[in-house]
Design a protein around this motif. Structure first.
Motif, mmCIF file in Angstrom:
data_model
loop_
_atom_site.group_PDB
_atom_site.id
_atom_site.type_symbol
_atom_site.label_atom_id
_atom_site.label_comp_id
_atom_site.label_asym_id
_atom_site.label_seq_id
_atom_site.Cartn_x
_atom_site.Cartn_y
_atom_site.Cartn_z
ATOM 1 N N PHE A 72 0.836 -1.201 0.000
ATOM 2 C CA PHE A 72 0.000 0.000 0.000
ATOM 3 C C PHE A 72 0.874 1.256 0.000
ATOM 4 O O PHE A 72 0.683 2.159 -0.817
ATOM 5 N N VAL A 73 1.856 1.315 0.884
ATOM 6 C CA VAL A 73 2.738 2.482 0.997
ATOM 7 C C VAL A 73 3.624 2.612 -0.242
ATOM 8 O O VAL A 73 3.914 3.719 -0.694
ATOM 9 N N ALA A 74 4.036 1.487 -0.818
ATOM 10 C CA ALA A 74 4.906 1.522 -1.998
ATOM 11 C C ALA A 74 4.255 2.228 -3.173
ATOM 12 O O ALA A 74 4.950 2.786 -4.030
ATOM 13 N N ILE B 251 2.835 9.775 1.651
ATOM 14 C CA ILE B 251 3.240 8.978 2.816
ATOM 15 C C ILE B 251 3.332 9.888 4.038
ATOM 16 O O ILE B 251 2.841 9.554 5.118
ATOM 17 N N ILE B 252 3.940 11.052 3.868
ATOM 18 C CA ILE B 252 4.083 11.998 4.976
ATOM 19 C C ILE B 252 2.713 12.452 5.483
ATOM 20 O O ILE B 252 2.502 12.611 6.671
ATOM 21 N N GLY B 253 1.759 12.618 4.568
ATOM 22 C CA GLY B 253 0.419 13.077 4.937
ATOM 23 C C GLY B 253 -0.575 11.960 5.205
ATOM 24 O O GLY B 253 -1.758 12.224 5.416
ATOM 25 N N LEU B 254 -0.114 10.710 5.211
ATOM 26 C CA LEU B 254 -1.006 9.561 5.385
ATOM 27 C C LEU B 254 -1.769 9.650 6.701
ATOM 28 O O LEU B 254 -1.180 9.911 7.757
#
Length: 100
Positions: free
Chosen positions: A72-74, A81-84
């Protein structure tokens, strides 16, 4: 494999993930952090990338191979990612469980 519809309920998934995050934050001395769907992992919860690896392991332990956090992150850009948010992860888990 049968699917457990309770496990795929967003409120249940949010509770599960909140518990995992509380355990993780407790290790950092932040057991009382306010965790909501809108909480960001980086900004609000102050989690580092190694903490996300730990969270990924907790997700795999809890849900098995049905939820792949690393995959998912990839697929996200660095700013995503920073704002996830916790809510985005909850939605991913619910989608993954319903697809399994």
């Amino acid at each position: 494999m049968s699917t457990d519809t309770t496990a795929a309920d967003p409120a249940t998934v949010l509770a599960d993930i909140t518990g995992m995050l509380r355990d993780l934050l407790e290790e950092h001395g932040l057991p009382d952090a306010d965790i909501t769907r809108g909480s960001t992992f980086h900004g609000d919860l102050e989690l580092e990338s190694i903490d996300l690896v730990t969270l990924s392991a907790s997700l795999r332990e809890h849900y098995g191979d049905r939820v792949n956090f690393a995959e998912f992150v990839a697929d996200l850009e660095l700013d995503e990612i920073i704002g996830l948010t916790v809510g985005e992860l909850v939605d991913h888990v619910v989608t993954s469980l319903r697809a399994a």
